[in-house]
Write an enzyme that holds these catalytic residues in place. Structure first.
Site, short mmCIF file in Angstrom:
data_model
loop_
_atom_site.label_atom_id
_atom_site.label_comp_id
_atom_site.label_asym_id
_atom_site.label_seq_id
_atom_site.Cartn_x
_atom_site.Cartn_y
_atom_site.Cartn_z
N ARG A 88 -0.26 -1.72 -6.99
CA ARG A 88 -0.96 -3.04 -5.15
C ARG A 88 -1.98 -4.12 -6.58
O ARG A 88 -1.58 -5.24 -6.37
CB ARG A 88 -1.23 -2.76 -4.34
CG ARG A 88 -1.52 -4.33 -3.08
CD ARG A 88 -1.72 -2.65 -1.90
NE ARG A 88 -2.37 -3.69 -1.53
CZ ARG A 88 -2.05 -4.80 -0.05
NH1 ARG A 88 -1.27 -4.48 -0.10
NH2 ARG A 88 -3.16 -4.77 0.31
N ARG A 100 0.98 -1.27 0.22
CA ARG A 100 -0.04 0.08 0.27
C ARG A 100 0.89 1.27 -0.15
O ARG A 100 1.50 1.46 0.25
CB ARG A 100 -0.85 0.12 1.21
CG ARG A 100 -1.81 -0.82 1.40
CD ARG A 100 -2.61 -0.88 2.45
NE ARG A 100 -3.88 -2.39 3.26
CZ ARG A 100 -3.22 -3.30 3.39
NH1 ARG A 100 -2.03 -3.45 4.07
NH2 ARG A 100 -4.33 -4.22 3.14
N HIS A 108 -2.27 2.20 -6.27
CA HIS A 108 -3.23 1.47 -5.56
C HIS A 108 -3.29 0.10 -6.43
O HIS A 108 -3.40 -1.17 -6.32
CB HIS A 108 -4.52 1.60 -4.75
CG HIS A 108 -4.94 0.24 -3.73
ND1 HIS A 108 -3.97 0.04 -2.58
CD2 HIS A 108 -6.53 -0.23 -3.76
CE1 HIS A 108 -4.73 -0.70 -1.74
NE2 HIS A 108 -5.73 -0.98 -2.63
N HIS A 161 -3.77 -9.13 4.28
CA HIS A 161 -4.90 -9.85 4.10
C HIS A 161 -5.52 -10.37 5.53
O HIS A 161 -4.59 -11.32 5.76
CB HIS A 161 -5.55 -9.76 2.92
CG HIS A 161 -5.85 -8.93 2.01
ND1 HIS A 161 -5.89 -9.14 0.19
CD2 HIS A 161 -5.62 -7.98 1.38
CE1 HIS A 161 -6.08 -8.19 -0.63
NE2 HIS A 161 -6.01 -7.93 0.73
N LYS A 198 -1.83 -2.97 8.05
CA LYS A 198 -2.58 -2.64 8.79
C LYS A 198 -3.03 -3.36 10.71
O LYS A 198 -2.58 -4.15 10.17
CB LYS A 198 -3.67 -2.59 8.16
CG LYS A 198 -4.68 -1.64 7.20
CD LYS A 198 -5.66 -2.48 6.41
CE LYS A 198 -6.24 -0.97 5.59
NZ LYS A 198 -7.60 -1.55 4.47
N TYR A 246 -9.24 -11.33 -6.50
CA TYR A 246 -8.02 -11.40 -7.55
C TYR A 246 -8.65 -12.92 -8.65
O TYR A 246 -8.51 -12.56 -9.72
CB TYR A 246 -6.99 -11.44 -6.66
CG TYR A 246 -7.02 -10.43 -6.25
CD1 TYR A 246 -6.41 -9.21 -7.40
CD2 TYR A 246 -6.26 -10.27 -4.98
CE1 TYR A 246 -6.43 -8.04 -6.66
CE2 TYR A 246 -5.98 -8.62 -4.36
CZ TYR A 246 -6.40 -7.67 -5.52
OH TYR A 246 -6.09 -6.27 -4.19
#
Length: 309
Positions: free
Chosen positions: A258, A165, A255, A281, A187, A290
Site C-alpha cells: 500500500r 489495506r 502494508h 486518509h 476505517k 509520502y
C-alpha cells in the site's frame, strides 16, 4: 542490571524486586522488556539520588513532583536519548508506580501530568516498481494449489494496484466489484470508490474463476482452504516467503505494498489530494508523509549520481 543499592533503601529494593517478579511471572513480559524497564528505573533512581542528595526510599517516591520527572527527562535528552527510548522509560516508571500504588505505597499523580515524548513518524520503506509487480506472479508460482496461488496474487494485486489495506481487501464482496471501479469500506465504515486497473481486475477474475467455493454476492470473496473467511496472517506469511524467493527487504509486508502504491503514484506526478482519496486518509497530513519519502529517494539518487556527491 547494575546494582542500585547505593541509591536506594533496602525497603525500596525489596519492592522493586517484587515488581520485577510481577512483570516476569504474572504479566509474562519478555525477559528483554523486563531488563529494559529495570535498567530505565535504575537510571531514574540514580538520577533522583543525586537530585535530592541521598539514598532513595519509598517516601521519596511518594513525594515526587512533576518537576522532578521533567528534570530527569531533560537530563536524558542532554545525553542524546531519543523520544522512543524516553517513552519506554516513562512506560517502565509508570509500571513501577502502578505496582507501588496497588501496594498502597505511592500515588501516580506526578506521572499522570507528564506527557509522553512525541515520537517522530517513521517513514515507510516502499518496494521498487519491479519488486511490487513481481510479488503477484511469484505467489502463483510458489503455490502447488492453483486457486490458492491465484487468491494470494489477487490480494497482493489489490494492496499494490489499488492501495488497499489488507483488512479492506479481505472484506471485499462480489457486489463491491463494479466493472472498472471498486467499492471499499475503510476505517470508520467510510465508503470510497477506487479505480480497478486492468491487471488488478484480471487477477481478481482469475481467482474467482478458480475458487472452489460458492460465493454469494454479499460474503467476503477471499476464502481459506476450509471455506471460511481468509485470515490476513496467511497473506503476511506469503509475503514472508516471497522475501526469500524474490530477495525482498525484511520490511516487505502487505502494508508495504500500500505504501508502495502511494509512493509510486506520487513519483509519477500524482496529485496529493487524489492519492488521499484513493488511500482513504481522513487527513491530508497523513498522505503528506509520502512527499518526504519521494524527497528522500531524490536525494539518494542525487548523492549517487552527482560527481561531488
Amino acid at each position: 542490571m547494575t546494582d542500585a543499592s547505593f541509591a536506594t533503601s533496602d525497603t525500596l529494593r525489596a519492592h522493586i524486586a517484587g515488581w520485577q517478579r510481577e512483570l516476569s511471572t504474572i504479566r509474562r513480559l519478555a525477559p528483554k522488556t523486563v531488563e529494559s524497564y529495570s535498567r530505565d528505573v535504575h537510571q531514574f533512581l540514580v538520577f533522583l539520588s543525586g537530585h535530592i542528595g541521598g539514598p532513595i526510599d519509598v517516601p521519596d517516591l511518594a513525594a515526587l513532583r512533576p518537576a522532578d520527572l521533567r528534570a530527569f527527562l531533560a537530563a536524558r535528552r542532554r545525553e542524546d536519548i531519543g523520544s522512543r527510548s524516553l517513552a519506554r522509560t516513562l512506560s517502565g516508571l509508570k509500571s513501577l508506580f502502578s505496582y507501588l500504588e496497588r501496594e498502597d505505597l505511592v500515588a501516580l499523580e506526578a506521572l499522570s501530568v507528564v506527557r509522553t515524548p512525541k515520537l517522530a513518524r517513521g517513514l515507510p520503506r516502499p518496494l521498487s516498481v519491479l519488486e511490487a509487480r513481481a510479488a503477484g506472479p511469484a505467489a502463483i508460482e510458489s503455490e502447488d494449489r492453483p486457486w490458492v496461488g491465484a487468491r494470494d496474487a489477487a490480494v497482493i494485486a489489490l494492496c499494490y494496484g489499488a492501495g488497499l489495506r489488507i483488512s479492506e481487501a479481505l472484506a471485499l464482496t462480489r457486489i463491491d466489484l463494479d466493472g472498472t471501479t471498486l467499492r471499499v469500506r475503510g476505517k470508520g465504515n467510510k465508503i470510497r470508490l477506487v479505480p480497478l486497473i486492468a491487471p488488478v481486475r484480471e487477477a481478481v477474475k482469475a481467482y474467482l474463476k478458480l475458487c472452489p467455493f460458492a460465493l454469494s454476492a454479499t460474503e467476503p470473496m477471499f476464502r481459506g482452504v476450509r471455506g471460511g473467511p481468509l485470515n490476513p496472517r496467511l497473506i503476511q506469511l506469503r509475503l514472508e516467503h516471497l522475501r526469500g524467493v524474490l530477495g525482498l527487504p525484511a520490511s516487505a509486508t502487505p502494508h508495504t505494498l500500500r505504501h508502495s502504491f502511494a509512493t509510486h503514484l506520487l513519483a509519477k506526478g500524482g496529485d496529493l489530494r487524489a492519492i488521499q482519496e484513493l488511500l482513504g486518509h481522513a487527513s491530508l497530513s497523513t498522505t503528506q508523509i509520502y512527499t518526504h519519502i519521494d524527497s528522500e529517494r531524490l536525494l539518494e539518487a542525487y548523492r549517487a549520481a552527482h560527481p561531488r556527491g
